[in-house]
Design an enzyme around this catalytic site. Structure first.
Site, PDB file in Angstrom:
ATOM      1  N   LYS A 137      -7.476  47.367  18.979  1.00  0.00           N
ATOM      2  CA  LYS A 137      -7.866  47.831  17.655  1.00  0.00           C
ATOM      3  C   LYS A 137      -9.001  48.842  17.768  1.00  0.00           C
ATOM      4  O   LYS A 137      -9.954  48.636  18.528  1.00  0.00           O
ATOM      5  CB  LYS A 137      -8.290  46.629  16.812  1.00  0.00           C
ATOM      6  CG  LYS A 137      -8.618  46.939  15.363  1.00  0.00           C
ATOM      7  CD  LYS A 137      -8.934  45.649  14.615  1.00  0.00           C
ATOM      8  CE  LYS A 137      -9.281  45.917  13.156  1.00  0.00           C
ATOM      9  NZ  LYS A 137      -9.561  44.658  12.431  1.00  0.00           N
ATOM     10  N   SER A 189      -7.024  44.459   8.384  1.00  0.00           N
ATOM     11  CA  SER A 189      -7.263  45.779   8.945  1.00  0.00           C
ATOM     12  C   SER A 189      -6.720  45.957  10.361  1.00  0.00           C
ATOM     13  O   SER A 189      -6.724  47.059  10.887  1.00  0.00           O
ATOM     14  CB  SER A 189      -8.764  46.069   8.944  1.00  0.00           C
ATOM     15  OG  SER A 189      -9.455  45.160   9.799  1.00  0.00           O
ATOM     16  N   SER A 222      -8.267  39.873   8.504  1.00  0.00           N
ATOM     17  CA  SER A 222      -7.728  41.076   9.126  1.00  0.00           C
ATOM     18  C   SER A 222      -6.828  40.851  10.324  1.00  0.00           C
ATOM     19  O   SER A 222      -6.176  41.779  10.785  1.00  0.00           O
ATOM     20  CB  SER A 222      -8.871  42.022   9.528  1.00  0.00           C
ATOM     21  OG  SER A 222      -9.448  42.581   8.382  1.00  0.00           O
TER      22      SER A 222
END
Length: 447
Positions: A78, A152, A176
């Site tokens: 990420k 996210s 997330s």
């Protein structure tokens, strides 16, 4: 010829250790799949093809190859965690575009275990929202590309669900990991505080954010968790009998859970009851103030992360989110409201070992340029589809998203498992039972 894209991390690592395949062959095949599919999915902000092949060769030359738990396994990271030599843009043009001097500790642990970083995945700006789109790309759900992958950690989830990597690294401050996992048919765990090193943004959103993996199987999830936590997570022998509370309602007043998600919970509860667990309906004593508390922490975390960035270079929704949060930073920092929530919910978890809930309230929003829309539409879209994840960041307790059932569109549905502090292994055990008794399809049929 054996195809390695779409295989599990455990299968790949075993084959590499036994020298049935080389790390370069595995990585090259996954890079080819990324090149073929990512234009439709949008998982990656940057693909590190050359450095990944070099790293694969280095893994092959390691003297400890036969002991590496993730030997030759391609992983995606990420884009809010540092990868040596690469910029960490966190979905924004306002963040510094400077290469990181060192890997984040979680990335370093993956590499030490033999994993190969193949790319950095897309996130919404400053990892605020439960949809992933922005100036660097849009991550779509590989099961239904008209819908967002979630956020996210949306890019990481999309990469795994599309079979572009077997596992990926993300993090979870208000859901997330669990939101995109639920959308994309993956299994994930937001661990309790301190299980895996955090170091996310400016203060881990007041300690609410935790790093964790996204995977297609419980075995792979345990494998990567063991590396990240430097602690062995593995399936036990005969599973213990658990007291499981089942709740179908949203913690937020006025937000309803749609039928596919309540049906998934009922069916998962029946499976667990059939396996011998003591399952009964019980509602956690969520306070009426939970929505306000969650909004205060959500916006205050953004306010801290936005400090020092040029507001003119942030999107409007981010600027407003940060401006709202600035008035709450001092209150949130005390931790008083989180402690009150923990005290309120603790008795419930003395009567029950695990809470089973829907993972989401409804399917994910359409994949549209949410970053170009106003703050209120974004907040409402996020709140209406994901009200069930934030309470467990506020408490700091472990929570999982586990695939279970399908939506009318054919995309995956999911349930959430929650436990008190230190029960990560118990949650993984239950997830493993659900997987065994009600298997899910591992990757989206994109080919």
């Amino acid at each position: 010829m054996t195809s390695w894209a779409g295989r599990t991390a455990a299968e790949i690592a075993a084959a590499v250790r036994e020298k049935r395949v080389t790390p370069r062959e595995v990585v090259a095949e996954h890079l080819a799949r990324i090149e073929r599919l990512d234009g439709r999915v949008g998982a990656f902000r940057k693909v590190l093809a050359d450095s990944a092949l070099t790293a694969a060769d280095e893994v092959a030359d390691r003297s400890d190859l036969a002991e590496l738990p993730l030997a030759g396994v391609p992983v995606a990271v990420k884009d809010n965690l540092a990868v040596r030599g690469e910029s960490t843009l966190v979905g924004s043009v306002a963040t510094p575009d400077a290469p990181a001097e060192e890997d984040h500790v979680t990335v370093a642990r993956l590499r030490a275990a033999g994993a190969v970083v193949v790319g950095l995945t897309n996130v919404p700006e400053l990892c605020i929202f439960g949809t992933t789109e922005g100036v660097h790309g849009t991550s779509r759900n590989p099961w239904d590309t008209t819908r967002t992958a979630g956020g996210s950690s949306g890019g990481s989830a999309a990469a795994v669900a599309a079979g572009m990597v077997p596992v990926a690294l993300g993090n979870d401050g208000m859901g997330s990991l669990r939101i995109p996992a639920a959308n994309c048919g993956l299994v994930t765990l937001k661990p309790g505080h301190g299980v895996i090193p955090a170091g996310i943004g400016n203060g881990d959103w007041f300690g609410m954010s935790e790093n964790g993996p996204l995977a297609t199987t419980v075995e792979d999830l345990c494998l990567v968790l063991s590396v990240l936590a430097d602690e062995r997570f593995a399936a036990r022998g005969e599973p213990a009998t658990r007291r499981i509370a089942v709740s179908l309602r949203s913690p937020l007043a006025g937000v309803a859970v749609t039928k596919p998600y309540t049906t998934a919970v009922r069916e998962a509860a029946a499976v667990l009851a059939g396996a011998g667990h003591r399952v009964r309906r019980a509602e956690p004593p969520y306070p009426l103030s939970l929505g306000v508390t969650a909004l205060q922490h959500w916006t205050a975390g953004t306010a801290v992360d936005a400090e020092g960035l040029d507001p003119a270079r942030l999107t409007r929704r981010t600027r407003v989110h940060a401006a709202v949060g600035r008035r709450f930073v001092r209150t949130v920092r005390t931790g008083d409201r989180r402690e009150r929530l923990r005290r309120r919910l603790t008795p419930f978890f003395t009567e029950h070992d695990v809470l089973l809930t829907p993972a989401l309230a409804r399917r994910s929003p359409r994949s549209v340029p949410w970053h170009e829309r106003g703050w209120l539409p974004n907040v409402l879209a996020n709140t209406n589809y994901s009200p069930l994840t934030p309470p467990w960041n506020l408490t700091g307790w472990p929570a999982m998203s586990v695939p279970f059932g399908t939506l009318p569109s054919g995309a995956p549905c999911a349930v959430q498992l929650v436990g008190r502090p230190g029960t990560e292994a118990d949650l993984l055990e239950l997830a493993g039972q659900l997987e065994k008794l009600h298997p899910w399809q591992r990757t989206a049929p994109l080919d």
